[in-house]
Scaffold this active site. Structure first.
Site, PDB file in Angstrom:
ATOM      1  N   HIS A   1       0.834  -1.202   0.000  1.00  0.00           N
ATOM      2  CA  HIS A   1       0.000   0.000   0.000  1.00  0.00           C
ATOM      3  C   HIS A   1       0.870   1.255   0.000  1.00  0.00           C
ATOM      4  O   HIS A   1       1.958   1.260   0.566  1.00  0.00           O
ATOM      5  CB  HIS A   1      -0.922   0.011   1.216  1.00  0.00           C
ATOM      6  CG  HIS A   1      -2.133  -0.853   1.035  1.00  0.00           C
ATOM      7  ND1 HIS A   1      -2.833  -1.377   2.092  1.00  0.00           N
ATOM      8  CD2 HIS A   1      -2.760  -1.262  -0.089  1.00  0.00           C
ATOM      9  CE1 HIS A   1      -3.855  -2.085   1.621  1.00  0.00           C
ATOM     10  NE2 HIS A   1      -3.828  -2.028   0.301  1.00  0.00           N
TER      11      HIS A   1
ATOM     12  N   HIS B   1      -4.880  -8.749   5.468  1.00  0.00           N
ATOM     13  CA  HIS B   1      -5.089  -7.328   5.189  1.00  0.00           C
ATOM     14  C   HIS B   1      -5.835  -7.261   3.861  1.00  0.00           C
ATOM     15  O   HIS B   1      -6.111  -8.300   3.253  1.00  0.00           O
ATOM     16  CB  HIS B   1      -3.710  -6.638   5.136  1.00  0.00           C
ATOM     17  CG  HIS B   1      -3.757  -5.144   5.080  1.00  0.00           C
ATOM     18  ND1 HIS B   1      -4.657  -4.388   5.793  1.00  0.00           N
ATOM     19  CD2 HIS B   1      -2.995  -4.247   4.390  1.00  0.00           C
ATOM     20  CE1 HIS B   1      -4.434  -3.106   5.530  1.00  0.00           C
ATOM     21  NE2 HIS B   1      -3.443  -2.992   4.679  1.00  0.00           N
TER      22      HIS B   1
ATOM     23  N   ASP C   1       0.110  -3.547   8.664  1.00  0.00           N
ATOM     24  CA  ASP C   1      -1.348  -3.401   8.715  1.00  0.00           C
ATOM     25  C   ASP C   1      -1.959  -4.799   8.797  1.00  0.00           C
ATOM     26  O   ASP C   1      -1.575  -5.683   8.041  1.00  0.00           O
ATOM     27  CB  ASP C   1      -1.865  -2.722   7.433  1.00  0.00           C
ATOM     28  CG  ASP C   1      -1.475  -1.248   7.364  1.00  0.00           C
ATOM     29  OD1 ASP C   1      -0.925  -0.725   8.350  1.00  0.00           O
ATOM     30  OD2 ASP C   1      -1.736  -0.626   6.314  1.00  0.00           O
TER      31      ASP C   1
ATOM     32  N   ASP D   1      -0.281  -1.025  14.781  1.00  0.00           N
ATOM     33  CA  ASP D   1      -1.256  -0.151  14.127  1.00  0.00           C
ATOM     34  C   ASP D   1      -2.376   0.343  15.060  1.00  0.00           C
ATOM     35  O   ASP D   1      -2.981  -0.441  15.773  1.00  0.00           O
ATOM     36  CB  ASP D   1      -1.843  -1.001  12.983  1.00  0.00           C
ATOM     37  CG  ASP D   1      -2.870  -0.284  12.148  1.00  0.00           C
ATOM     38  OD1 ASP D   1      -2.987   0.946  12.261  1.00  0.00           O
ATOM     39  OD2 ASP D   1      -3.551  -0.978  11.361  1.00  0.00           O
TER      40      ASP D   1
ATOM     41  N   HIS E   1     -18.501  -3.047   2.246  1.00  0.00           N
ATOM     42  CA  HIS E   1     -17.139  -2.570   2.524  1.00  0.00           C
ATOM     43  C   HIS E   1     -16.702  -3.013   3.916  1.00  0.00           C
ATOM     44  O   HIS E   1     -17.502  -3.082   4.832  1.00  0.00           O
ATOM     45  CB  HIS E   1     -17.059  -1.036   2.447  1.00  0.00           C
ATOM     46  CG  HIS E   1     -15.708  -0.515   2.836  1.00  0.00           C
ATOM     47  ND1 HIS E   1     -14.597  -0.731   2.053  1.00  0.00           N
ATOM     48  CD2 HIS E   1     -15.277   0.160   3.941  1.00  0.00           C
ATOM     49  CE1 HIS E   1     -13.536  -0.196   2.659  1.00  0.00           C
ATOM     50  NE2 HIS E   1     -13.929   0.344   3.792  1.00  0.00           N
TER      51      HIS E   1
ATOM     52  N   HIS F   1      -8.041  -2.705   8.565  1.00  0.00           N
ATOM     53  CA  HIS F   1      -7.318  -2.588   9.835  1.00  0.00           C
ATOM     54  C   HIS F   1      -8.156  -3.156  10.974  1.00  0.00           C
ATOM     55  O   HIS F   1      -9.371  -2.982  10.992  1.00  0.00           O
ATOM     56  CB  HIS F   1      -7.014  -1.116  10.138  1.00  0.00           C
ATOM     57  CG  HIS F   1      -6.175  -0.460   9.086  1.00  0.00           C
ATOM     58  ND1 HIS F   1      -4.815  -0.315   9.204  1.00  0.00           N
ATOM     59  CD2 HIS F   1      -6.500   0.062   7.890  1.00  0.00           C
ATOM     60  CE1 HIS F   1      -4.341   0.281   8.125  1.00  0.00           C
ATOM     61  NE2 HIS F   1      -5.346   0.526   7.313  1.00  0.00           N
TER      62      HIS F   1
ATOM     63  N   HIS G   1       1.201   4.162  13.732  1.00  0.00           N
ATOM     64  CA  HIS G   1       0.161   4.309  12.701  1.00  0.00           C
ATOM     65  C   HIS G   1      -1.127   4.920  13.245  1.00  0.00           C
ATOM     66  O   HIS G   1      -2.106   4.231  13.507  1.00  0.00           O
ATOM     67  CB  HIS G   1      -0.197   2.963  12.045  1.00  0.00           C
ATOM     68  CG  HIS G   1       0.935   2.308  11.357  1.00  0.00           C
ATOM     69  ND1 HIS G   1       0.774   1.161  10.618  1.00  0.00           N
ATOM     70  CD2 HIS G   1       2.240   2.638  11.298  1.00  0.00           C
ATOM     71  CE1 HIS G   1       1.956   0.812  10.128  1.00  0.00           C
ATOM     72  NE2 HIS G   1       2.856   1.690  10.535  1.00  0.00           N
TER      73      HIS G   1
HETATM   74 ZN    ZN Z   1      -1.149   1.311   6.222  1.00  0.00          ZN
HETATM   75 ZN    ZN Z   2      -2.282  -1.298   4.202  1.00  0.00          ZN
END
Ligand code: ZN
Ligand code: ZN
Length: 648
Positions: A161, A228, A250, A282, A453, A457, A479
């Protein structure tokens, strides 16, 4: 803006550097950002040219010549850096520096330094905000690493990402291009991105698997797989003499109704025996209760909607939700639908997945957008970028009828398969309004009866599970915005950790585990942490002056006055030229302009009366002061005032 005549090209202007160019009568004015010089292309006007900009301020001692103030600021910044060297960590000490991704969401980067070795985890980027107009994007500050280039043994990337790899091209070239370790898909993503930076050296990539073991200098590093929205996401285990440092990147848990799947349990099983010195993890969803919705529920929801849909279906998701995008194509195929991929990031990501061998659409499933009308509506599924209302995205263009190859029709179903990123609410609302005018059916995250959706995370319960599983001695939340990190600290304490074993960092905080792994401290020094702004081809952490100018220009505009002075008599040779942008509409303010011209005339005469030779700097300062004050009194606006003096 015309093309710049060759003969006024500034020789100091390196290729790619930004400049602005104005043409006013016969005078060409070229100025480079942060360079207080002006070149004038007229042999008559060559004697004396000076530039400075002024802005009326309501603070005490109110008129400041901006150029000078900037010079002083830059100097102090320089001295501060040099006067505060950060010593190397002592023997047996483990140093941790979050260089990005705390105090914010995005541009993640953390450095770990043990003995003579430094490893860096991730190098993300962040998009511009309203505080940084014109900036392309922002990357973490690499100064600390640049100064210790010869110690940097490895860059390890958790997943592909942009908030983890977006800074890679520029960061790697600044920190000595160390070996770059990650799994296959992430490596391919980074290589793809690197193609946009052909002037930079190629990456030294090393593809690893989750069961790989690597040595970075003397540091032994292992990995584990995490769930993830992106396949090939990786957690990292850094071994130290006092136990290991665990950072999962993540992650959320693969679980059903709070029961972690056996497959997921297996990935984390090593932790049952691991002595964990430090957990860094995170905090993005620390404010969300319960477990994060598993992606499988979204797949089921989307499948149901795709099955039920009678007309064309348009789905817009984050281009980064790789797992979901691949699933949608698979589902479409199973219903005999053709799929259009529309949007650059979406196409690029799916291409890379195909290259990685994890995305295998049947031949003929993916069709070009031009071909949609060749098939009946119920045989078409279109995936588009732009669920955040991004101005030039495929969906926005379709919604406002500027898409050259695709037209939305009444009867289409549009599924916005994403949450709204904070800050994008208005843009998304405009998008939905525009779409609604086409008579389409919109299904969005909050109104949908099906799950369409899920976040990538972990929520509070995922996070607590990881804390219990790792039972770390020390903890550093990363994060997230500062308040999220603090919330994460509170949750860690509610699980039994003592406060002195937790440090909530800022970007650049230097944290050390000392006394044979028994104590964690925050050093008083800080690593440079000002964001590095990428602005065209220039990168730097001292662009705040430029940004500040842009913010001011956006608010109050600029006001340029060009006065030609007879160097013998000290009088104006002609009526001064006035140019303004973004300030007031000059044509309707002739009286104001008339008064400005009178002030210019009087100021010049006052400043030159009885003075020989004429002091151009003092005329310029006086003009800047008088005009900015006058404009503020008359308009309550504070444009940047730039007096330009020409002497003949
Ligand atoms: Zn991230
Ligand atoms: Zn990510």
């Amino acid at each position: 803006m015309n093309e710049i005549p060759k003969n006024i090209q500034n020789p100091k202007l390196k290729s790619g550097q930004r400049f602005s160019y104005h043409k006013q009568g016969n005078i060409h004015v070229l100025h480079k950002t942060q360079q207080p010089t002006i070149k004038i292309n007229n042999p008559i006007f060559h004697k004396k040219i000076s530039r400075g900009s002024y802005q009326y301020s309501n603070t005490k001692g109110n008129r400041r010549p901006r150029a000078e103030a900037q010079g002083i600021q830059n100097k102090t910044a320089f001295i501060k850096n040099k006067a505060n060297p950060i010593p190397s960590p002592e023997k047996g000490v483990i140093r941790i520096i979050p260089l990005g991704g705390v105090e914010e969401i995005g541009k993640n980067m953390t450095a770990i330094e043990i003995g003579n070795d430094i490893i860096v985890i991730d190098a993300g980027m962040q998009f511009k905000t309203e505080d940084t107009p014109g900036i392309d994007y922002i990357i973490p500050n690499t100064t600390y690493l640049e100064e210790r280039k010869d110690k940097v043994r490895a860059m390890i990337v958790t997943h592909g990402h942009l908030d983890h790899i977006g800074g890679i091209p520029l960061v790697m070239s600044r920190i000595g291009n160390p070996p770059l370790y990650s799994r296959n898909l992430s490596i391919l993503m980074m290589k793809k991105r690197q193609e946009e930076f052909s002037h930079l050296p190629p990456l030294n990539t090393q593809t690893i698997e989750k069961d790989s073991v690597i040595y970075a200098g003397d540091i032994r590093i292992r990995f584990f797989g995490v769930t993830h929205t992106m396949p090939d996401s990786l957690g990292i285990v850094i071994e130290t003499p006092y136990g290991s440092i665990i950072t999962p990147g993540d992650y959320k848990l693969d679980q059903i109704d709070g029961v972690v799947t056996p497959k997921e349990e297996k990935e984390y099983a090593f932790l049952n025996k691991e002595k964990v010195l430090l957990l860094m993890t995170d905090s993005t969803n620390i404010e969300n209760e319960g477990f994060a919705l598993p992606e499988i529920k979204v797949h089921e929801g989307l499948e149901k909607l795709i099955r039920q849909g009678t007309g064309r279906i348009i789905i817009s998701a984050f281009a980064s939700s790789i797992t979901r995008l691949m699933k949608i194509v698979e589902v479409a195929e199973s219903f005999g639908k053709k799929v259009v991929l529309d949007g650059r990031s979406l196409k690029t990501n799916m291409e890379v997945c195909e290259q990685a061998g994890i995305f295998k659409p049947k031949k003929g499933t993916i069709i070009p957008v031009e071909d949609v009308d060749k098939y009946p509506p119920n045989k078409i599924l279109i995936m588009m970028t732009g669920a955040q209302g991004e101005e030039f995205s495929a969906l926005s263009r379709a919604a406002n009828k500027t898409h050259k190859k695709f037209t939305i029709r009444s009867g289409d179903t549009i599924i916005l398969s994403s949450s709204i990123v904070p800050g994008n609410e208005i843009a998304v609302q405009h998008l939905k309004d525009n779409l609604s005018r086409h008579g389409v059916h919109i299904i969005s995250y909050h109104t949908s009866e099906e799950y369409i959706h899920a976040t990538g995370h972990g929520n509070q319960e995922d996070i607590k599970w990881l804390h219990r599983k790792t039972h770390p001695k020390f903890f550093i939340p990363i994060h997230g915005w500062h308040s999220m990190l603090v919330k994460h600290k509170e949750i860690a304490m509610s699980l039994g950790m003592s406060e002195e074993n937790i440090i909530v960092p800022d970007n650049g905080s230097i944290i050390e585990i000392v006394d044979n792994g028994t104590k964690m401290i925050l050093r008083k020094e800080k690593a440079p942490s000002g964001p590095m702004m990428v602005d065209g081809f220039s990168i730097g952490d001292e662009q705040d002056v430029v940004i500040r100018d842009r913010v001011m220009l956006a608010q109050d505009g600029m006001f340029v006055l060009i006065a030609t002075i007879d160097s013998v008599t000290g009088k104006l040779r002609k009526s001064p030229d006035i140019i303004s942008r973004g300030f007031i509409y000059l044509k309707e303010n002739q009286e104001l302009l008339h008064q400005v011209r009178l002030i210019i005339k009087k100021t010049v005469e006052d400043e030159t009366h009885g003075v020989n030779p004429i002091n151009f700097d003092s005329i310029k300062t006086a003009l800047g002061d008088n005009i900015s004050k006058f404009l503020f009194q008359k308009t309550a606006k504070r444009p940047i005032v730039i007096p330009v003096l020409l002497s003949i």
